[in-house]
Design an enzyme around this catalytic site. Structure first.
Site, mmCIF file in Angstrom:
data_model
loop_
_atom_site.group_PDB
_atom_site.id
_atom_site.type_symbol
_atom_site.label_atom_id
_atom_site.label_comp_id
_atom_site.label_asym_id
_atom_site.label_seq_id
_atom_site.Cartn_x
_atom_site.Cartn_y
_atom_site.Cartn_z
ATOM 1 N N CYS A 138 12.168 10.888 -6.564
ATOM 2 C CA CYS A 138 12.398 10.790 -7.866
ATOM 3 C C CYS A 138 12.643 12.230 -8.656
ATOM 4 O O CYS A 138 12.472 13.427 -7.732
ATOM 5 C CB CYS A 138 11.099 10.140 -8.423
ATOM 6 S SG CYS A 138 9.670 10.826 -8.413
ATOM 7 N N ASN A 157 -5.845 7.162 3.612
ATOM 8 C CA ASN A 157 -5.837 6.553 4.941
ATOM 9 C C ASN A 157 -4.398 6.758 5.335
ATOM 10 O O ASN A 157 -3.414 6.202 4.373
ATOM 11 C CB ASN A 157 -6.133 5.053 4.539
ATOM 12 C CG ASN A 157 -5.893 4.157 6.102
ATOM 13 O OD1 ASN A 157 -6.720 4.371 6.989
ATOM 14 N ND2 ASN A 157 -4.895 3.638 6.159
ATOM 15 N N GLU A 158 -4.158 7.142 6.482
ATOM 16 C CA GLU A 158 -2.761 7.445 7.190
ATOM 17 C C GLU A 158 -1.739 8.052 6.083
ATOM 18 O O GLU A 158 -0.718 7.350 5.610
ATOM 19 C CB GLU A 158 -2.221 6.097 7.443
ATOM 20 C CG GLU A 158 -3.052 5.425 8.713
ATOM 21 C CD GLU A 158 -2.709 3.899 9.169
ATOM 22 O OE1 GLU A 158 -2.858 3.780 10.277
ATOM 23 O OE2 GLU A 158 -2.051 3.348 8.484
ATOM 24 N N GLU A 169 -8.628 4.395 14.519
ATOM 25 C CA GLU A 169 -7.968 3.057 14.494
ATOM 26 C C GLU A 169 -7.099 3.057 15.906
ATOM 27 O O GLU A 169 -6.398 3.751 16.334
ATOM 28 C CB GLU A 169 -7.022 3.011 13.544
ATOM 29 C CG GLU A 169 -7.742 2.673 12.128
ATOM 30 C CD GLU A 169 -6.558 2.262 11.174
ATOM 31 O OE1 GLU A 169 -5.675 1.860 11.420
ATOM 32 O OE2 GLU A 169 -6.879 2.822 9.943
ATOM 33 N N GLU A 210 -2.209 -8.300 6.887
ATOM 34 C CA GLU A 210 -2.788 -7.881 8.299
ATOM 35 C C GLU A 210 -3.406 -9.123 8.931
ATOM 36 O O GLU A 210 -4.245 -8.760 9.654
ATOM 37 C CB GLU A 210 -3.348 -6.756 8.585
ATOM 38 C CG GLU A 210 -2.450 -5.779 7.969
ATOM 39 C CD GLU A 210 -2.959 -4.059 8.085
ATOM 40 O OE1 GLU A 210 -2.451 -3.435 8.807
ATOM 41 O OE2 GLU A 210 -4.115 -3.721 7.323
ATOM 42 N N CYS A 213 9.621 10.901 -1.385
ATOM 43 C CA CYS A 213 9.913 10.155 -2.623
ATOM 44 C C CYS A 213 10.993 11.226 -3.172
ATOM 45 O O CYS A 213 10.946 12.377 -3.119
ATOM 46 C CB CYS A 213 8.661 10.105 -3.530
ATOM 47 S SG CYS A 213 9.290 9.351 -5.243
ATOM 48 N N TRP A 267 2.713 -5.450 13.364
ATOM 49 C CA TRP A 267 3.923 -5.045 12.723
ATOM 50 C C TRP A 267 5.105 -4.471 13.489
ATOM 51 O O TRP A 267 6.023 -4.093 12.935
ATOM 52 C CB TRP A 267 3.441 -3.508 11.968
ATOM 53 C CG TRP A 267 2.567 -2.754 12.602
ATOM 54 C CD1 TRP A 267 1.232 -2.574 12.493
ATOM 55 C CD2 TRP A 267 3.040 -1.818 13.623
ATOM 56 N NE1 TRP A 267 0.752 -1.643 13.545
ATOM 57 C CE2 TRP A 267 1.801 -1.007 14.196
ATOM 58 C CE3 TRP A 267 4.118 -1.208 14.080
ATOM 59 C CZ2 TRP A 267 1.992 -0.124 14.928
ATOM 60 C CZ3 TRP A 267 4.412 -0.332 14.801
ATOM 61 C CH2 TRP A 267 3.390 0.511 15.475
ATOM 62 N N HIS A 291 -3.573 -9.403 12.750
ATOM 63 C CA HIS A 291 -3.962 -8.096 13.421
ATOM 64 C C HIS A 291 -5.160 -8.396 14.096
ATOM 65 O O HIS A 291 -6.341 -9.071 13.576
ATOM 66 C CB HIS A 291 -4.027 -6.925 12.510
ATOM 67 C CG HIS A 291 -4.216 -5.658 13.212
ATOM 68 N ND1 HIS A 291 -4.953 -5.176 14.152
ATOM 69 C CD2 HIS A 291 -3.330 -4.431 13.229
ATOM 70 C CE1 HIS A 291 -4.932 -4.064 14.462
ATOM 71 N NE2 HIS A 291 -3.690 -3.611 13.772
ATOM 72 N N ARG A 321 0.860 -1.202 -0.036
ATOM 73 C CA ARG A 321 0.164 -0.021 0.011
ATOM 74 C C ARG A 321 0.794 1.279 -0.078
ATOM 75 O O ARG A 321 2.105 1.066 0.417
ATOM 76 C CB ARG A 321 -1.068 -0.016 1.117
ATOM 77 C CG ARG A 321 -0.255 0.015 2.557
ATOM 78 C CD ARG A 321 -1.447 0.071 3.632
ATOM 79 N NE ARG A 321 -0.478 0.254 4.936
ATOM 80 C CZ ARG A 321 -1.244 0.070 6.088
ATOM 81 N NH1 ARG A 321 -2.603 0.441 6.132
ATOM 82 N NH2 ARG A 321 -0.717 0.227 7.303
#
EC number: 3.2.1.23
Length: 678
Positions: free
Chosen positions: A163, A152-153, A312, A360, A161, A320, A363, A114
């Site tokens: 690049c 999400n998050e 969450e 996950e 990044c 993790w 989890h 992800r």
């Protein structure tokens, strides 16, 4: 006229991430029945469903989501509908391999997990806004949709990044910041050092891997850019949703917890209609309840003192960490209600049903692998009943007379390479100061150094403010001059907003208000300690840091008892204007630090809520017509606490005192009273 966007759910929301697409459709009816039993009122849906919603570019299949939302509505459960943009599908990367992120060492990362996209990718932005727009158009008026969950998050896996596309975007950001004046950038970055002077904007790259330490200001501006770049993605998606449904609030889940520091959430928070947060415990943290409290207070402060949502956390083990421990009996309940105590008006978990496949799969969830024949399910049911009993707490706030200065720029700058000590960790230093206040039951807000609202506090603490600009330093000094009490930790005020050392002695920007002058830093080696003498407990010690100071108006409260700085001030107190400024030029042991902070707090007129047994957390929320006193026994000994009113979890009247069960929680509705500062 501005449209009011708020979550229109009564009481305290309860639920979690719901991913029915991972299960056969015949399971969904069971989900609805069990959610009803547990008291679930809202679930997040669609977070990781891009590949199913858009099986090929511009071709949509909403049939599954239609059925899911209809089913939720039929069962009286609200939907926090997500844009699925944290997980672009494989077809996107086959069409746009240039959107894959590149790490500091020049490696292109593959899709297959992800957040494997470059935040500056034009192709990604186009695709993300397209799917967000399609969802908004289809579901803007669906009766189940109570809130938009954008992405999400952000930045969890791709905060940076390196690049060429990111490099070009970085240069654009720098041109805007420095008014297209390359000389201004060179001076701000101090590029005469190591022959780094830039003559053309195209010469500027991200701080990729090099043979030696990077330019600190280059690195700091890069962190600022990365946070802003992801923020621009959030606001772009949010605006698409707002145009279609201006009445529906939008959020995204922050990650205010332990060592995540990628985003400057002071810049992000004003862009959210409702602030929400994810929080997970570190298995190696022996007092993780402190982290819950600190992070909850910080999120509440980001929300401007208003209630927020816990988007969450976990019912048990997460997946993790090197070792993922299960929660002990009663811990799940204490964790959840501690978040409520610190301002959460919603409690949600990742996830509803434990996955049997995927990254996950180990989890924990509200409905675990063992199903309803499990302790976790019993705890989930109990928590649902607790939150229903606490419904009236929703909307209440938390009064505080103490504030702690928190600044992401200061954090980023202090943890750059080539510091006097690599042992310093911003969040650890802040937590060290926060913990004695929390244990004493003293309410705390977090503020920016340039906050315009300092006059609402009696005491402001700056445990770690290595970087501060002139406006922030002036603001804190004025607070003292006008009668406030300020305490500053070591190595604060050292550099300005460009990471340039403030010349003339330490602690830089705070020398005048603190009444001290330092000429040399003496950080301690790992494991090394030094004794302290003076108005401190017998046997007091300090570690991490010392510095050579002389007094320029302040009084010495404690000195070093040994070593090369024997007799030199270590803790000072300075009357400045109508107020008082303290300086802790070292890192005292926990007992000594707690003793010093207690003295500072008492002199400032801030008292705790109650004198309670060690291990019992005391937090007050204030409603329009009542106060709500949360009492949480983390030590497992139980307690008897003075109180008057009604204990909401049992419905029993409270006369004189309330019993907190061993390892349990009590919440007392009391008559509103003026806080003592705690």
């Amino acid at each position: 006229m501005t449209t009011e966007r708020r979550l229109r759910l009564a009481g305290i929301a309860y639920g979690g991430d719901y991913n029915p697409e991972q299960w056969p459709e015949e399971v969904w009816a069971e989900d609805m029945a069990l959610m009803g039993e547990a008291g679930v009122t809202m679930v997040s849906v669609g977070i990781f469903s891009w590949a199913l919603l858009e099986p090929s570019e511009g071709v949509y299949d909403f049939s599954r989501m239609d059925r899911i939302l209809d089913l939720l509505h039929e069962n009286g459960i609200a939907a926090d509908l997500a844009t699925p943009t944290a997980c672009p599908p494989a077809w996107f990367f086959r069409a746009h391999p240039e959107a894959l992120p590149i790490d500091r060492d020049g490696r292109t990362l593959s899709y297959g997990s992800r957040q494997t996209f470059c935040p500056s990718s034009r192709a990604y932005r186009t695709a993300a806004l397209r799917i967000a727009g399609a969802l908004a158009e289809r579901y803007a008026d669906h009766p189940a949709v109570a809130m938009w969950h954008v992405h999400n998050e952000y930045g969890c896996h791709n905060a940076e990044c390196f690049c060429d596309t990111s490099a070009a975007a970085f240069r654009t950001w720098l041109k805007a910041k420095y008014g297209n004046d390359l000389n201004a950038l060179n001076h701000a970055w101090g590029t005469t050092f190591w022959s780094q002077w830039y003559y053309d904007w195209e010469e500027i790259l991200p701080p990729r891997a090099t043979g030696a330490d990077p330019n600190p200001t280059h690195r700091l501006d890069w962190r600022r850019f990365c946070s802003d770049e992801l923020l621009s993605l959030f606001t772009a998606e949010r605006d698409v949703l707002r145009r279609a449904a201006p009445h529906i609030p939008a959020t995204t889940n922050f990650m205010v917890m332990h060592n995540f520091d990628a985003m400057d959430y002071w810049r992000w928070a004003p862009e959210l209609d409702i602030v929400s947060n994810d929080h997970y415990l570190l298995a190696t943290d022996p007092e993780s309840e402190t982290d819950i409290a600190l992070c909850g207070d910080l999120v509440r402060s980001l929300a401007g003192g208003r209630p927020w949502l816990l988007m969450e956390h976990s019912t048990g083990a997460i997946n993790w960490q090197p070792v993922n421990r299960a929660k002990t009996p009663g811990e799940m309940r204490r964790n959840a209600l501690a978040h409520v105590a610190h301002g959460a008006d919603g409690i949600a978990y990742f996830q509803w049903r434990a996955a049997k496949a995927g990254a996950e799969q180990w989890h924990s969830a509200m409905l675990p692998h063992a199903g309803t024949d499990s302790q976790i399910w019993q705890d989930v049911m109990q928590l649902g009943a607790d939150l229903r009993a606490l419904a009236e707490v929703g909307g209440s706030t938390s009064p505080a007379k103490v504030a702690i200065v928190w600044d992401w720029n200061a954090r980023w700058a202090m943890e750059l390479p080539s510091q006097p000590s690599s042992e310093l960790r911003f969040q650890d230093l802040v937590r060290d100061w926060y913990t004695p206040l929390w244990k004493a039951g003293v309410a705390v807000d977090f503020i920016r150094p340039d906050s315009p609202d300092l006059d609402r506090y009696r005491l402001v603490l700056a445990p770690s403010l290595y970087l501060v600009d002139d406006a922030g330093a002036t603001n804190l000094a004025a607070f003292v001059e006008h009668g406030g009490t300020l305490a500053v930790g070591f190595h604060s005020g050292a550099v300005d907003e460009n990471c340039h050392v403030r010349l003339g002695g330490y602690p830089g920007a705070f020398r005048k208000v603190l009444g001290v002058h330092g000429d040399e830093l003496f950080p301690l080696l790992p494991g090394q300690t030094v004794g302290l003498a003076g108005q401190v407990p017998q046997g007091a010690t300090a570690d991490l840091w010392t510095e050579r100071l002389r007094l320029t108006g302040a009084d010495a409260v404690a000195t070093y008892a040994e070593g090369p700085l024997a007799g030199v001030p270590a803790i000072t107190r300075h009357a400045y204007g109508s107020g008082t400024a303290w300086y802790l030029a070292t890192h005292p042991d926990p007992t000594t630090l707690a003793t010093v902070l207690e003295r500072i707090r008492e002199e400032a007129g801030v008292r705790p809520e109650h004198d309670v047994a060690a291990g019992v957390e005391v937090v007050r929320r204030r409603g329009a017509e009542a106060d709500y006193l949360f009492l949480i026994d983390h030590a497992g000994h139980g307690a008897e606490i003075p109180a008057e009113g009604v204990e909401l979890l049992t419905g029993k009247p409270v006369v004189g005192s309330v019993t907190v069960p061993e390892g349990g929680v009590a919440v007392v509705r009391e008559a509103t009273r003026e806080p003592s500062g705690g």
